[in-house]
Design a protein around this motif. Structure first.
Motif, mmCIF file in Angstrom:
data_model
loop_
_atom_site.group_PDB
_atom_site.id
_atom_site.type_symbol
_atom_site.label_atom_id
_atom_site.label_comp_id
_atom_site.label_asym_id
_atom_site.label_seq_id
_atom_site.Cartn_x
_atom_site.Cartn_y
_atom_site.Cartn_z
ATOM 1 N N LYS A 58 0.866 -1.131 0.114
ATOM 2 C CA LYS A 58 -0.091 -0.001 0.096
ATOM 3 C C LYS A 58 0.922 1.255 -0.091
ATOM 4 O O LYS A 58 0.582 2.318 -0.870
ATOM 5 N N TYR A 74 -3.995 -3.646 -16.266
ATOM 6 C CA TYR A 74 -3.581 -2.417 -16.618
ATOM 7 C C TYR A 74 -2.469 -1.791 -15.529
ATOM 8 O O TYR A 74 -3.373 -2.056 -14.168
ATOM 9 N N PHE A 124 -2.105 2.619 -9.792
ATOM 10 C CA PHE A 124 -3.373 1.758 -9.557
ATOM 11 C C PHE A 124 -3.175 0.739 -10.745
ATOM 12 O O PHE A 124 -3.049 0.816 -11.920
ATOM 13 N N ILE A 158 -14.381 -1.783 -15.596
ATOM 14 C CA ILE A 158 -12.868 -1.850 -15.600
ATOM 15 C C ILE A 158 -12.826 -1.448 -13.858
ATOM 16 O O ILE A 158 -13.277 -0.657 -13.491
ATOM 17 N N PHE A 207 -10.617 -1.091 -10.642
ATOM 18 C CA PHE A 207 -9.481 -0.613 -10.108
ATOM 19 C C PHE A 207 -9.072 -1.081 -8.721
ATOM 20 O O PHE A 207 -9.928 -1.424 -7.860
ATOM 21 N N GLY A 208 -7.652 -1.405 -8.365
ATOM 22 C CA GLY A 208 -7.422 -1.342 -7.036
ATOM 23 C C GLY A 208 -7.423 -0.454 -6.117
ATOM 24 O O GLY A 208 -7.761 0.733 -6.737
ATOM 25 N N GLU A 209 -6.961 -0.457 -4.884
ATOM 26 C CA GLU A 209 -7.082 0.608 -3.873
ATOM 27 C C GLU A 209 -5.730 1.567 -3.990
ATOM 28 O O GLU A 209 -5.818 2.545 -3.596
ATOM 29 N N TYR A 246 -15.685 8.985 -13.736
ATOM 30 C CA TYR A 246 -15.303 7.978 -12.315
ATOM 31 C C TYR A 246 -15.244 9.382 -11.302
ATOM 32 O O TYR A 246 -14.922 10.435 -11.409
ATOM 33 N N GLY A 282 -7.794 8.770 -1.048
ATOM 34 C CA GLY A 282 -7.080 7.329 -0.547
ATOM 35 C C GLY A 282 -7.500 6.067 -1.508
ATOM 36 O O GLY A 282 -7.254 5.168 -1.204
ATOM 37 N N LYS A 283 -8.251 6.380 -2.352
ATOM 38 C CA LYS A 283 -8.878 5.316 -2.958
ATOM 39 C C LYS A 283 -8.773 5.415 -4.502
ATOM 40 O O LYS A 283 -8.525 6.245 -5.025
ATOM 41 N N GLY A 284 -9.259 4.250 -5.070
ATOM 42 C CA GLY A 284 -9.275 4.153 -6.714
ATOM 43 C C GLY A 284 -10.368 4.713 -7.068
ATOM 44 O O GLY A 284 -11.261 4.946 -6.548
ATOM 45 N N PRO A 285 -10.244 5.074 -8.569
ATOM 46 C CA PRO A 285 -11.480 5.573 -9.211
ATOM 47 C C PRO A 285 -12.690 4.409 -9.243
ATOM 48 O O PRO A 285 -12.559 3.510 -9.150
ATOM 49 N N ASN A 337 -9.197 -1.636 -24.861
ATOM 50 C CA ASN A 337 -9.951 -1.202 -23.823
ATOM 51 C C ASN A 337 -9.245 -0.360 -22.874
ATOM 52 O O ASN A 337 -9.394 -0.142 -21.796
ATOM 53 N N LEU A 352 -8.089 3.458 -21.242
ATOM 54 C CA LEU A 352 -8.712 4.441 -20.976
ATOM 55 C C LEU A 352 -7.661 5.612 -21.119
ATOM 56 O O LEU A 352 -6.691 5.265 -20.600
#
Lengths: 114, 112
Positions: A9, A33, A90, A103, A105-107, B36, B41-44, B98, B100
């Protein structure tokens, strides 16, 4: 399902060190990705993979390497860390040719190079 | 070059008001345009998308408008709530790979 899991992290690297960011997905997605996100900016594509054994460069591949030996894992390697690689990374995955809502996404992994 | 960008970096909105976030794009070959939401602190997180052959699409409290003539995309959030405070990104998708391409983001701050 855990979705997309990234480790570590948080990490602090010294200039010139190397490390690998791990990414795993348990959704059997064939597309994976790696993006990086600089402060206040959108995500930029580093590398992507359309299936095991296939990888391709994105917008900003310099300084990174990837491998995709299995469907589940897509590690990102930094060989000689530089301050310019300080960013949030990410990992994401999707099924083939799916629209934006599939799609995942991870954190994120926060990397600082000093 | 191909790019997706945003007009406003920060948008302050009173709770209960409607929010409008704008985005300009330059690549006409994209097949989907996507919004999005990213919390600290987080992903999209996916909000809504629109196919390139559509002008408008509505979701729950959100509406996306696409004006291909001027290459403009907008996200409207109805009755903005404190939980809507986040950074919002527009993105365009090319079917091949695919992939973005993201814009620079707009921070939405909801005032109580």
């Amino acid at each position: 399902n855990a979705g997309v899991t990234q480790t570590p992290k948080f990490r602090i690297l010294k200039i010139g060190q190397s490390m690998t960011l791990q990414c795993a997905q348990d959704m059997n997605h064939n597309y994976m990705y790696w993006y990086r996100q600089d402060p206040g900016m959108g995500l930029k594509l580093i590398y992507y993979s359309v299936g095991a054994g296939i990888t391709d460069k994105g917008e900003v591949p310099n300084g990174y390497n990837v491998s995709r030996s299995t469907t589940e894992y897509f590690p990102l390697r930094l060989e000689l860390a530089a301050p310019s690689q300080t960013s949030v990374y990410f990992c994401a995955s999707s099924v083939q040719a799916s629209p934006g809502n599939t799609i995942y996404f991870g954190e994120g992994s926060w990397l600082t190079v000093v | 070059g191909e790019s997706v960008g945003l007009h406003l970096p920060t948008l302050s909105v009173q709770e209960g008001d409607n929010s409008i976030i704008n985005c300009a794009y330059s690549n006409s070959a994209s097949d989907y345009f996507i919004w999005y939401k990213q919390e600290s602190g987080k992903g999209p997180q996916f909000i809504i998308d629109i196919r390139s052959n559509m002008d408008k699409r509505q979701g729950q409290r959100v509406t996306v408008l696409l004006n291909k003539t001027v290459k403009h995309l907008s996200l409207q959030i109805a009755a903005t709530q404190p939980g809507d405070s986040a950074v919002y990104f527009c993105a365009e998708r090319k079917a091949a790979g695919n992939k973005l391409t993201f814009g620079g983001g707009t921070r939405v701050l909801v005032k109580p």
